[in-house]
Design a protein around this motif. Structure first.
Motif, PDB file in Angstrom:
ATOM      1  N   THR A   1      -6.081  -2.900   0.588  1.00 57.29           N
ATOM      2  CA  THR A   1      -5.817  -4.159  -0.726  1.00 57.29           C
ATOM      3  C   THR A   1      -4.755  -3.300  -1.235  1.00 57.29           C
ATOM      4  OG1 THR A   1      -7.202  -2.491  -1.787  1.00 57.29           O
ATOM      5  CG2 THR A   1      -8.512  -4.017  -0.475  1.00 57.29           C
ATOM      6  N   ASP A   2      -4.297  -4.777  -2.071  1.00 53.26           N
ATOM      7  CA  ASP A   2      -2.778  -4.310  -2.570  1.00 53.26           C
ATOM      8  C   ASP A   2      -3.127  -3.401  -3.727  1.00 53.26           C
ATOM      9  OD1 ASP A   2      -0.457  -5.255  -2.311  1.00 53.26           O
ATOM     10  OD2 ASP A   2      -0.426  -6.683  -4.310  1.00 53.26           O
ATOM     11  N   GLY A   3      -2.100  -2.199  -3.353  1.00 54.47           N
ATOM     12  CA  GLY A   3      -1.824  -1.667  -4.948  1.00 54.47           C
ATOM     13  C   GLY A   3      -2.993  -0.386  -4.700  1.00 54.47           C
ATOM     14  N   MET A   4      -3.424  -0.087  -2.797  1.00 53.48           N
ATOM     15  CA  MET A   4      -3.812   0.920  -2.001  1.00 53.48           C
ATOM     16  C   MET A   4      -3.149   2.242  -2.348  1.00 53.48           C
ATOM     17  SD  MET A   4      -6.590   1.028   0.656  1.00 53.48           S
ATOM     18  CE  MET A   4      -8.017   0.136   0.393  1.00 53.48           C
ATOM     19  N   VAL A   5      -3.414   2.982  -3.203  1.00 55.46           N
ATOM     20  CA  VAL A   5      -3.332   4.758  -2.332  1.00 55.46           C
ATOM     21  C   VAL A   5      -3.636   5.376  -1.773  1.00 55.46           C
ATOM     22  CG1 VAL A   5      -1.516   6.962  -4.064  1.00 55.46           C
ATOM     23  CG2 VAL A   5      -1.342   4.239  -5.109  1.00 55.46           C
ATOM     24  N   VAL A   6      -3.333   6.393  -0.860  1.00 52.22           N
ATOM     25  CA  VAL A   6      -3.952   7.295   0.199  1.00 52.22           C
ATOM     26  C   VAL A   6      -3.046   8.315   0.642  1.00 52.22           C
ATOM     27  CG1 VAL A   6      -4.551   6.876   2.953  1.00 52.22           C
ATOM     28  CG2 VAL A   6      -4.314   4.453   1.259  1.00 52.22           C
ATOM     29  N   ARG A   7      -3.911   8.542   0.602  1.00 53.58           N
ATOM     30  CA  ARG A   7      -3.443  10.613   1.291  1.00 53.58           C
ATOM     31  C   ARG A   7      -3.796  10.727   2.506  1.00 53.58           C
ATOM     32  NH1 ARG A   7      -1.763  14.516  -2.999  1.00 53.58           N
ATOM     33  NH2 ARG A   7      -3.552  15.810  -2.314  1.00 53.58           N
ATOM     34  N   THR A   8      -2.975  11.373   3.231  1.00 48.78           N
ATOM     35  CA  THR A   8      -3.559  11.347   4.987  1.00 48.78           C
ATOM     36  C   THR A   8      -3.492  12.933   5.127  1.00 48.78           C
ATOM     37  OG1 THR A   8      -1.178  11.287   6.040  1.00 48.78           O
ATOM     38  CG2 THR A   8      -2.623   9.638   5.698  1.00 48.78           C
ATOM     39  N   GLU A   9      -2.730  13.793   3.997  1.00 50.56           N
ATOM     40  CA  GLU A   9      -3.325  14.900   3.924  1.00 50.56           C
ATOM     41  C   GLU A   9      -3.355  15.908   2.781  1.00 50.56           C
ATOM     42  OE1 GLU A   9      -2.802  16.428   7.554  1.00 50.56           O
ATOM     43  OE2 GLU A   9      -2.205  14.662   8.596  1.00 50.56           O
TER      44      GLU A   9
ATOM     45  N   ALA B   1       4.005   3.093   9.561  1.00 48.21           N
ATOM     46  CA  ALA B   1       4.754   3.221   8.266  1.00 48.21           C
ATOM     47  C   ALA B   1       5.108   4.746   9.576  1.00 48.21           C
ATOM     48  CB  ALA B   1       4.148   3.535   7.083  1.00 48.21           C
ATOM     49  N   GLY B   2       4.965   4.940  10.858  1.00 44.42           N
ATOM     50  CA  GLY B   2       5.070   6.571  11.689  1.00 44.42           C
ATOM     51  C   GLY B   2       4.450   7.701  10.773  1.00 44.42           C
ATOM     52  N   ILE B   3       3.187   7.226  10.382  1.00 46.18           N
ATOM     53  CA  ILE B   3       2.190   8.488   9.636  1.00 46.18           C
ATOM     54  C   ILE B   3       1.193   8.376  10.779  1.00 46.18           C
ATOM     55  CG2 ILE B   3       1.179   9.398   7.719  1.00 46.18           C
ATOM     56  CD1 ILE B   3       2.814   7.692   5.828  1.00 46.18           C
ATOM     57  N   LYS B   4       0.999   9.435  11.153  1.00 46.03           N
ATOM     58  CA  LYS B   4      -0.167  10.320  11.930  1.00 46.03           C
ATOM     59  C   LYS B   4      -1.088  10.258  11.425  1.00 46.03           C
ATOM     60  CE  LYS B   4      -0.026  11.843  16.820  1.00 46.03           C
ATOM     61  NZ  LYS B   4      -0.961  10.576  17.177  1.00 46.03           N
ATOM     62  N   ILE B   5      -2.388  10.047  12.522  1.00 44.43           N
ATOM     63  CA  ILE B   5      -3.749   9.691  11.692  1.00 44.43           C
ATOM     64  C   ILE B   5      -4.429  10.490  12.624  1.00 44.43           C
ATOM     65  CG2 ILE B   5      -5.722   9.385  10.350  1.00 44.43           C
ATOM     66  CD1 ILE B   5      -3.923   7.456   8.518  1.00 44.43           C
ATOM     67  N   PRO B   6      -4.774  11.882  13.100  1.00 47.60           N
ATOM     68  CA  PRO B   6      -5.485  12.089  13.603  1.00 47.60           C
ATOM     69  C   PRO B   6      -7.311  10.646  13.916  1.00 47.60           C
ATOM     70  CG  PRO B   6      -6.443  13.521  12.326  1.00 47.60           C
ATOM     71  CD  PRO B   6      -5.420  12.400  11.750  1.00 47.60           C
TER      72      PRO B   6
ATOM     73  N   VAL C   1       0.756  -1.276   0.234  1.00 50.43           N
ATOM     74  CA  VAL C   1      -0.076  -0.332  -0.020  1.00 50.43           C
ATOM     75  C   VAL C   1       0.818   1.312   0.208  1.00 50.43           C
ATOM     76  CG1 VAL C   1      -0.490  -0.114   2.044  1.00 50.43           C
ATOM     77  CG2 VAL C   1      -2.232   1.589   0.883  1.00 50.43           C
ATOM     78  N   THR C   2       0.088   2.297  -0.917  1.00 49.67           N
ATOM     79  CA  THR C   2       0.818   3.568  -0.644  1.00 49.67           C
ATOM     80  C   THR C   2       0.281   4.227   0.669  1.00 49.67           C
ATOM     81  OG1 THR C   2       2.174   2.246  -2.989  1.00 49.67           O
ATOM     82  CG2 THR C   2       2.714   5.305  -2.308  1.00 49.67           C
ATOM     83  N   ILE C   3       1.122   4.790   1.357  1.00 46.47           N
ATOM     84  CA  ILE C   3       0.369   6.090   1.699  1.00 46.47           C
ATOM     85  C   ILE C   3       1.470   7.459   1.795  1.00 46.47           C
ATOM     86  CG2 ILE C   3       0.102   6.860   4.197  1.00 46.47           C
ATOM     87  CD1 ILE C   3      -0.552   4.116   5.035  1.00 46.47           C
ATOM     88  N   ASN C   4       1.008   8.307   1.593  1.00 46.42           N
ATOM     89  CA  ASN C   4       1.734   9.161   1.296  1.00 46.42           C
ATOM     90  C   ASN C   4       3.273   9.850   0.531  1.00 46.42           C
ATOM     91  OD1 ASN C   4       0.040  10.777   2.964  1.00 46.42           O
ATOM     92  ND2 ASN C   4       0.911  10.786   4.806  1.00 46.42           N
ATOM     93  N   GLY C   5       2.829   8.913  -0.175  1.00 51.74           N
ATOM     94  CA  GLY C   5       4.124   8.507  -1.572  1.00 51.74           C
ATOM     95  C   GLY C   5       5.245   7.223  -0.921  1.00 51.74           C
ATOM     96  N   LYS C   6       4.831   6.957   0.435  1.00 54.99           N
ATOM     97  CA  LYS C   6       5.382   5.760   0.619  1.00 54.99           C
ATOM     98  C   LYS C   6       4.409   4.454   0.714  1.00 54.99           C
ATOM     99  CE  LYS C   6       7.536   5.889   5.282  1.00 54.99           C
ATOM    100  NZ  LYS C   6       7.609   6.547   6.781  1.00 54.99           N
ATOM    101  N   GLY C   7       5.629   3.739   0.431  1.00 57.80           N
ATOM    102  CA  GLY C   7       5.084   2.437   0.236  1.00 57.80           C
ATOM    103  C   GLY C   7       5.401   1.891   1.314  1.00 57.80           C
TER     104      GLY C   7
END
Ligand code: FMN
Ligand code: SF4
Ligand code: FES
Lengths: 155, 864, 412
Positions: free
Chosen positions: B67-75, B26-31, B4-10
């Motif tokens: 799911t595999d290949g999901m791309v997420v942005r948290t901000e 991944a150390g990414i904080k989501i409130p 999964v890619t979150i904020n560009g980080k795989g």
């Protein structure tokens, strides 16, 4: 057989309709309401014991639904719809009428304990609006005069 | 493998995870607000919204599985606006009374608003009002601050299993309420307030006395109440415990506590604490200097030893003291005073049972991982209610039941009322016979496994009762019995939870034999409920008349030799006396001196008057304690010791997990081990310790169980048996037992006394905790409503409960879960302890003081 | 068009099993029982039948999902919660033609190999409750329900579960929660009910009208059925019309009849010859339309193209005398009352919107209020747990979109 035994038998019957006891909660709350008049704490405790569901949980469920009575109400319950279709045909005037003629406030009970009034969201009679239920009876195309006639039937 | 890619980080994931979990990895904080580890997912607050490619709407990270290949942005701008919107919604009906709110400084809503929130509110209509509720002795409920995250309800319902609160009403009128809308009348675990993110559910103990930023020190330690050994954090300011909290994920309790653990700490700061040593002068205890007191102790003990021999001296160790305290205690006795007369209140059940069962099933057989209960396929409970005695273990049983595990209980277990497949309530004092019948039924279904032939021979020759006998004697039908046997035998992994009531009654060793046989046949994991925090540790330290540190038998010379070498002394080879033998010998005069550390025999042993008389005959009685107990009041010397929060050391819980106690509070005085060392030095012993850690160093040399163990290891979590020492589970005994006697069951229509083990009290300590007293303030006698009816009694009536040993005047409380012939009284309140009404007989094998069917009468008191 | 769903309802005894059978009732059930369950599902798929509860989800697809789940038992739930304001289309079926529904459910139950079904009936329909209970009893007596339906070894049991006044229980997961005896709050999806529904079993939830289509569909076959009405979503459709038309009521018409036709041809136009001001085409949650949009065909595919939705087919007609700010306010009052309270934006936002609309309606609106309404609604839309909150927000958004001047006038 006394009343409680009969009630317990009815509850047993209701339980049979479901694979899990908890599912009998809504119907059994109706039964308890019928038996206790309203869902007073003893009624909820009774249900809690009968179905082995924690009392707080029973209360949480019972208070979620608008049609259970959570306080003592009059002998007859007027459930008047004021949602949009009824509103545009003057449901609000009927609320005023009930207040002026019978002293019935929304959510209140007449001094003689004969009627209580609650406001309903749509009761599925929009084509014949305005409409109300008195206890379990449907009345449609209401007017002030018609309401007077109807209420005469409920002593 | 899911990527999964979150904020560009795989991020690569082995297991399915939610977007929130993946981001945290991944150390990414989501409130978040409604999300809480360990609680069922909810997805209601809508703060954790994120953008997911190919999904048109924002998604809640806490509920969406990657799911595999999901791309997420948290901000993003969109997300920030959405979060700000949610916070604005949360504030429209919020009173914004932060300056006054105890949660300030650790309020999740406050923090979130600081970070994402709107700076001004636009809502101008009147806020919803709902007055704060002070109807409960412990919990203050402020529904104006509530954000309806339902963390408390999910905790109470889903984890604790108390189901004492629920969301009532709906929409913006949703409130969290106990059934009464006022008082909670619940288990008071306080786990609800621990998970409340805002100041909606708070405790009265900390009201306006606690500010998050004023905590000076946070000290990790373990609880002082029971043998589960929950991890907790003491928050301290100005040498006072301000609050006790658990830490999520930490320890056996994983963020949970029970009422005693969370609210029972106030005894530490009690004004009744002893502060000065006391020496009896002219029949009165007078303050003395430490030197005077210690010299008196050393001289008198030396004197008695010289005149009557070490055998005339006995010691009562304490399952409330640390391993270090208990170790030094037995060392003082064995090495310094030449006596093996060392025992403790663990004899009343745990120690006797542990030794007996381990003799047959192997060492460590009773030390199983508490969390293992959830993973078993069946749980059999007898002799006590785990949810009251060891609450956090009890929660495991509830969790197991919810998972679909079969739970079968025998006896009064109110906390498992809704969490059992079957509950057998045999006639009082016939539980042993029930076990015999159960064994018979099991043997019909299962054959003996063949591992321990000698034991199997004993099982075969045991005269078992038939289901028919059981039906007659125990009032348990044949079907109930055979169903229970069936339920336990057609699965592969059974947990057996054993409480004191089955061990402490007549025929203790026979009952233990039967329990061992059942455990053996089912290959069950055994859990002995432990009412004190260090019963296991005390045993491991050798505070037993026949056992050296590390559980090594005293009778074997090579084991003695090993300790003698370290201690540089002679250890007497003769087995010492057990607890009640010590008391009896004091009564006959052969014991001249008793040294009591942190125990209150006068209150905690059966037959109070007998115990009292025996102690009065002594030439010398020393007591260490933190309070002037019933026993301390009789002593010649009283030495004030430090409480659990004031010292370092270790406790060993019922799973044999050794855990650190840490000093949180400075108080003038000495730890028990230090007092003992000083006494020891004065009689010429080497006591080379400056700290508890020094004691542990010696323990690790002496005890094979603890070989090489250091505080550092414990810190790192290497804390469970067999530590680094010799392997456990060897030696298969045969299970000696006393004569088999079919007990006469009690007669129908008569009443028998039983000891209530309340969730809210433990006795001497808990009665000095205000909070616990406010929940359970006075002694009562509990009976079944039918019994009450029969005697013309109602709740609140004052009755005299009378046995052959005395009587207690108590108000009546009815409880329909209690058997109709049972009268329940606690052993908690001053002058009103159940033990005072009991008589006992010693079990010939285990030397457990067995409480016979104690018949009592109850009678309404008219004029008092 | 021959009436299918409202067949024979003028007959005062239409709810009686004999009357139902006289006009051809219970002929499709034996026919279905002679088919393979799979084939029935294929037939439904082929027919193009879309769910009539509001979302228009293809029934055949939902059934395929549920029947593909290997878990048993499976449950069939009929959504008779009919709570969407303006909607009263299921009521005539429930009260006057209950056997049509029962037959439909027995067929579906067999096709899905569900052995148990429940009708979740809103508490506000006491007459329907009595009619259904009586009808179910009759159906058992005649062997159309039970352990061995018509001697063909098929088992299907049916019971009525009465709700207790909560609009949200029409949402399928809330319905399931409520049926299980809980607070009727929606559940997290996935898992979807077709996999984990009531009592953790695979569950199909279908609207009354959807299920009532089954006997006819089986009778005439998918091919014939798919030729009725709109090609993309065929079949007969019940439109319930209220408000200022000459002849309000429930009309069974081919799917895709235009709004104009419904109002002017079938309902006799606007009452008293007044001017049409606005129409809500599919129940209160669907976007309001101004008069120039009423030429759109009323089906699931075309309505979105015209800026609204078919919803439950509940057409609410407003003439020129109606104050739309007041209608908007009343709608929000409804949503505030019915918000289950689970998620923040809906729980807090509905009340806030209502309170702003309240002051505007009372003539106490302020400058900026309209923009604030839009902003607050924007903070709700797309951010709530279930569609109820979206509905509330979109009501405000659409009333303002089409009738902003009226709002402005209230404030000035
Ligand atoms: C807030 C809300 C209320 C709903 N109310 C109803 C209802 O009263 N009746 C109904 O059939 N479907 C209702 N639905 C739709 C159901 O969730 C579900 O889509 C429908 O029962 C599926 O049946 P169908 O596929 O036959 O349309 C509602 C949905 C939402 C979000
Ligand atoms: S509501 Fe989400 S959204 Fe929030 S943290 Fe809770 S569940 Fe996530
Ligand atoms: S709006 Fe009143 S019945 Fe529908």
């Amino acid at each position: 057989m006394n009343r409680t035994d009969e009630l317990i038998k009815e509850i047993q019957e209701v339980k049979k309709s479901y694979p899990k006891t908890k599912a009998a909660l809504l119907p059994v709350l109706y039964l308890a309401q019928r038996e206790f008049g309203w869902l007073r704490p003893e009624a909820l405790e009774f249900v809690s014991e009968a179905l082995d569901i924690p009392k707080a949980t029973v209360k949480g469920v019972a208070t979620f639904y608008a049609m259970y009575k959570h306080k003592l109400m009059g002998r007859h319950l007027i459930q008047l719809c004021t949602n949009v279709s009824c509103m545009i045909f003057g449901a609000e005037r009927l609320v005023d009428f009930l207040k002026n003629k019978y002293g019935l406030e929304v959510g209140g009970t007449t001094a003689d304990g004969r009627f209580s009034l609650v406001i309903m969201e749509c009761i599925g009679a929009c084509g014949t609006a305005p409409a109300m239920l008195v206890n379990d009876d449907f009345y449609e195309n209401l007017t002030e005069k018609y309401i007077e006639e109807i209420l005469e039937k409920y002593k | 493998m899911i990527t999964v890619t979150i904020n560009g980080k795989g991020i690569k994931l082995e297991k399915p995870a939610t977007v929130l979990e993946a981001a945290r990895i991944a150390g990414i904080k989501i409130p978040t607000l409604c999300y809480h580890e360990g609680l069922e997912l909810y997805g209601g607050c809508r703060l954790c919204m994120v953008e997911v490619e190919k999904m048109p709407k924002l998604q809640t990270a806490c509920t969406l599985y990657v799911t595999d290949g999901m791309v997420v942005r948290t901000e993003s701008e969109q997300i920030t606006k959405a979060r700000r919107g949610v916070l604005e919604f949360l504030l429209i009906n919020h009173p914004l009374d932060c300056p006054y709110c105890d949660k300030a400084g650790e309020c999740e809503l406050q923090d979130l608003v600081m970070k994402y929130g709107p700076t001004t509110g636009r809502f101008e209509e009147g806020k919803r009002k709902h007055p704060e509720s002070f109807d409960d002795p412990i919990i203050v409920r402020n529904m104006e601050r509530c954000v309806v995250c339902t963390r408390c309800v999910r905790m109470c319902d889903g984890v604790q299993g108390a189901s004492a609160i629920a969301v009532t009403n709906r929409g913006s009128h949703s409130f969290i309420e106990p059934f009464s809308s006022g008082e909670y009348n619940c288990e008071y675990c306080g786990n609800c307030l621990a998970v409340c993110p805002v100041g909606a559910i708070m405790s009265r103990l900390h009201r306006h006395a606690y500010r998050a930023w004023q905590v000076e020190q946070e000290v990790n330690t373990v609880c002082s109440y029971c043998g589960v050994g929950c991890s907790m954090v003491l928050q301290v300011r100005e040498d006072t415990i301000k609050r006790v909290i658990p830490k999520i994920g930490l320890g056996v309790n994983k963020g949970l506590l029970c009422a005693r653990g969370r609210f029972g700490y106030e005894y530490v700061g009690s004004h009744e604490r002893l502060s000065s040593p006391l020496v009896k002068k002219n029949g009165k205890l007078e303050p003395a200097t430490w030197d005077e007191a210690l010299t008196t102790v050393a001289n008198r003990l030396k004197e008695i030893k010289e005149r009557f021999g070490g055998e005339a001296i006995a010691g009562v160790a304490s399952p409330r003291c640390t391993n270090e305290d208990n170790y030094v205690f037995q060392k003082l006795f064995r090495a310094g005073l030449g006596s093996n007369n060392i025992d403790s209140s663990a004899r009343l059940g745990y120690a006797g049972a542990q030794k007996y069962l381990e003799g047959i099933l192997g060492q460590g057989a009773t030390a199983n991982i508490i969390s293992g209960i959830v993973n078993s396929e069946g749980v059999f409970i007898i002799g006590g209610d785990p949810t009251h005695i060891n609450p956090i273990l009890g929660i495991q049983v509830r969790a197991a039941f919810r998972k679909g595990v079969r739970v079968i209980t025998v006896g009064y277990t109110p906390g498992l009322e809704r969490f059992r497949t079957a509950g057998l309530l045999p006639y009082p004092y016939t539980e042993g016979m029930l076990l015999s019948g159960l064994l018979e039924e099991l043997l019909k279904i299962k054959s003996l496994p063949g591992g321990n032939k000698a034991f199997e021979a004993k099982i075969n020759e045991f005269k078992r009762l038939s289901a028919g006998d059981i039906e007659k004697v125990c009032n348990i039908t044949k079907e109930e019995l055979s169903q229970a046997a069936k339920a336990l035998s057609d699965i592969s992994s059974v947990s057996m939870v054993i409480g004191r009531d089955i061990i402490q009654c007549t025929g203790a060793s026979t009952n233990l034999f039967l329990l061992a046989a059942i455990a053996y046949i089912l290959d069950a994991r055994v859990y002995l409920l432990s009412e004190r925090p260090n019963e296991q540790g005390l045993i491991d330290m050798g505070c037993l008349p026949d056992t050296l540190p590390g559980g090594r038998p005293l009778e074997i010379g090579s084991f003695r030799k090993r300790d003698e070498d370290v201690w540089d002394c002679q250890i007497p080879s003769k087995e010492g006396m057990t607890l009640m033998e010590i008391i009896e010998s004091a009564n006959t005069g052969s014991i001249k001196a008793i040294y009591v550390m942190g125990e209150n025999p006068v209150y905690n042993l059966p037959d109070t008057n007998f115990v009292k008389n025996a102690l009065e005959r002594l030439g010398f009685l020393v007591v260490h304690d933190i309070f002037m107990t019933e026993t301390a009041a009789m002593a010649d010397v009283v030495l004030p010791s430090l409480s659990w929060a004031e010292k370092d050391g270790t406790y060993t819980n019922l799973e044999r997990r050794i855990q650190r106690l840490r000093k949180a509070i400075n108080r003038q005085g000495m730890e028990d081990w230090r007092i003992l060392s000083e006494v020891g030095k004065k009689i010429g012993l080497k006591m080379p310790y400056n700290s508890a850690e020094d004691v542990m160093t010696e323990i690790s040399m002496v005890s094979p169980l603890h070989a090489g163990l250091t505080y550092e290891d414990i810190e790192r979590g290497l804390d469970q048996w067999p530590y680094k020492g010799e392997p456990l589970r060897q030696g298969l005994g045969v299970g000696d037992r006393g004569p088999v006697k079919i007990q006469m069951p009690g007669h129908k229509g008569r009443l028998y006394l039983s000891i209530e083990k309340p969730l809210f009290h433990s006795g001497t300590l808990s009665r000095r905790a205000q909070a616990l007293n406010s929940i359970y303030p006075e002694p009562v006698v509990k009976i079944n409503p039918e019994t009450a009816k029969k005697f013309g009694l109602k709740d609140g009536d004052i009755v005299a409960v009378t046995s052959s040993k005395g009587n207690l005047i108590l108000p009546v409380r009815t409880d329909k879960l209690i058997g109709e012939s049972i009268v329940l009284v606690t052993n908690t309140f001053k002058g009103k302890g159940a033990m005072s009404l009991l008589s006992y007989k010693l079990d010939p094998i285990t030397k457990i003081p067995c409480i016979d069917a104690v018949e009592v009468t109850i009678e309404k008191v008219v004029n008092i | 068009m021959e009436r299918v769903l409202l067949k024979n309802i003028e007959n005062p005894n239409s709810a009686d099993i004999d009357e139902y059978m006289k006009v051809g009732g219970y002929r499709s059930l034996p026919k279905a029982l002679d088919m393979q369950p799979r084939d029935i599902i294929d037939e439904v798929k082929k027919s193009g039948l879309k769910g009539r509860g509001g979302a228009g989800f293809p029934a055949g697809m939902k059934w395929t999902f549920a029947s593909a789940d290997p878990k048993f038992p499976k449950y069939l739930l009929c959504n008779a919660d009919e709570g969407e304001p303006g909607t009263f289309k299921d009521r005539p079926i429930l009260e006057k033609n209950p056997h049509l529904l029962i037959e439909g459910m027995a067929i579906s139950g067999y096709a899905l190999q569900a052995e148990y079904g429940y009708i979740y009936l809103r508490g506000e329909y006491p007459d329907a409750k009595h009619a259904l209970k009586k009808a179910i009893k009759q159906a058992y007596e005649k062997g159309f329900l039970g352990d061995n339906i018509l001697g063909k070894g098929v088992k299907f049991h049916l019971a009525v579960h009465q709700g207790a006044g909560a609009y949200i229980c029409g949402e399928e997961t809330a319905l399931i929660e409520s049926l299980e005896g809980g607070r009727g709050q929606p559940r997290i999806k996935p898992p979807f009910p077709v996999n984990v529904g009531v009592f953790s079993a695979p569950t199909i939830v279908n609207n009354v009208e959807t299920l009532a289509n089954l006997p006819y569909l089986i009778e005439i076959g998918a091919d014939a059925y798919s030729k009725i009405g709109s090609p993309d979503c065929p079949g007969p459709k019940l439109y319930c019309v209220s408000g200022h038309v000459e002849k309000p009521g429930v009309y069974e018409l081919p799917m895709g009849t235009t709004l104009r036709d419904i109002i002017y041809t079938h309902c006799g136009g606007i009452r008293g010859g007044k001017k049409l001001k606005a129409v809500i085409p599919g129940g209160i949650s669907t976007p309001v339309l101004p008069p120039d949009k009423i030429d759109c065909p009323m089906d699931f595919v075309n309505m979105p193209k015209h800026g609204s939705m078919l919803g439950s087919g509940a057409v609410m007609v407003f003439d020129e005398t109606v104050c739309l700010v007041k209608v908007c306010y009343r709608a929000l009052k409804f949503f505030e009352h019915e918000s289950c309270g689970k998620c923040t934006p809906c729980r807090e936002g509905t009340g806030w919107l209502r309170s702003i609309l309240d002051r505007i309606e009372r003539g106490e609106g302020r400058e900026g209020d309209i923009d604030m309404l839009l902003d607050v609604a924007g903070n709700m839309f797309g951010k709530t747990f279930c569609p109820l909150g979206d509905g509330a927000a979109s009501v405000v958004q659409n009333f303002i979109k089409h009738f902003r001047p009226e709002f402005e006038e209230h404030i000035k």
